[in-house]
Enzyme design. Sequence first.
Site, short mmCIF file in Angstrom:
data_model
loop_
_atom_site.label_atom_id
_atom_site.label_comp_id
_atom_site.label_asym_id
_atom_site.label_seq_id
_atom_site.Cartn_x
_atom_site.Cartn_y
_atom_site.Cartn_z
CG ASP A 185 -1.81 1.04 1.38
OD1 ASP A 185 -1.71 2.08 0.21
OD2 ASP A 185 -2.63 1.43 2.33
CG ASN B 197 1.23 1.23 -13.48
OD1 ASN B 197 0.93 1.49 -14.58
ND2 ASN B 197 0.59 0.62 -12.60
CE1 TYR C 223 -2.87 12.11 -11.20
CE2 TYR C 223 -3.21 13.59 -12.71
CZ TYR C 223 -3.03 12.33 -12.51
OH TYR C 223 -2.47 11.43 -13.41
CE LYS D 17 1.28 11.11 -10.95
NZ LYS D 17 1.69 9.76 -11.17
#
Length: 305
Positions: free
Chosen positions: A76, A103, A188, A192
Amino acid sequence: MPLDYNPEKEIPDLTGKSIFITGGTGGLGAASAIHLAKHNPSHIYLSGRNATSAEKVIKQIHKINPKLAVTFIECDLASLTSVKTAAEHFANQHSTLDILMCNAGIMALPPGQTVDGYELQFGTNHLGHALLIKKLLPLLEASANADANPRIVLLTSMGWRMHPCGGIIFDKLKTTQDMAFGGPWQRYGQSKLANLLYARELAKRFPGITSVSVHPGVVQTGLVNDLRVKEKLFVYATTWWMILQPHEGAFSQTWAATVDKAKIRNGGYYEPVGKLEDGKLNSTARDDALAERLWDWTEEALRGF
C-alpha cells in the site's frame, strides 16, 4: 490517437530480467506485465493491495507464458511501513533488479492524508514510490554492467501542468492541502510534477541506472472510472478524442522499460510513444533547484524507513 508501436515486435528478449511493477494488479500495470511476459523475463513481481485481482492477472500471464515466475507482493503506497515491508520482501528473494516500473497512482481525489500524515495524492504517487526506489536502488545498481542498463520508469501525467503556483507547496504537504479552486487537480498535478522532477534527479545522482518519467496518454482505467462525476466530466470533456485502452496505454512504459539504452535519454520526460518532450516543460518543471529541494525534502521525510 494513432500509436506507432508494436510491443510484440519491439520489446526485446528479456531472458534473465527481473521486473517489479507497482499497481500491477490492474489497469496499466497489468497490461504492462502481460506485454512483458511474452518476452521471457525470469520473474515478474506485481505489487498492489488486492490479492484477488493479482491472482486474476497471474492467471492471464500464465496463459501466455505458463513457466514464467510471477509473484504478488502486497504493498500500500499510502503507508510507508507497507512499502518498506514490500521492498524488504523482494530484497530477501533477489540480489538484483532490472526494471522497476512505478506505475501505481491515484488521481483527483477529495482532500485526505496517508497513514503517515502526508497529503494523500503526494504521499501515494510520489513519497511511497520514492521509498520503494530508495530501498531497491542497491539491487538496481547491482544489475548495471557493460551489457545491462537497469531502468526506473516513473509514470507521470500531462496533468503535471495543473500543479499549484510554485510547483510543490512543501509547507502544506503534511496537511490535506484543501484548496478553494481546483483542489483535486492541483494536488494531482503537484504529485505528477514530483514524479517528473524525481526521475530527473535520480538520473543525475545515479547515472548507471536509466530513470525516466512517462506520460502514458489518457487511458480508460479505474483511475478515470472511479472519479467523482465532476472530475470525470472534466476528463472526458478535455480528452475524449485521445482516450486509449489499457493495452495501448501501457505502450509508453513498456517502451521506456525495454528500449535500447542508446535510444533513451536518462532523466527525460516522454509522451506516447517514445517521444522526448522536455521542450514542453514549463519553467517550474525545468527547475533544477526545485528538483534538488524535492530530493532533500524526500530524504528527510523517509529518514527512519
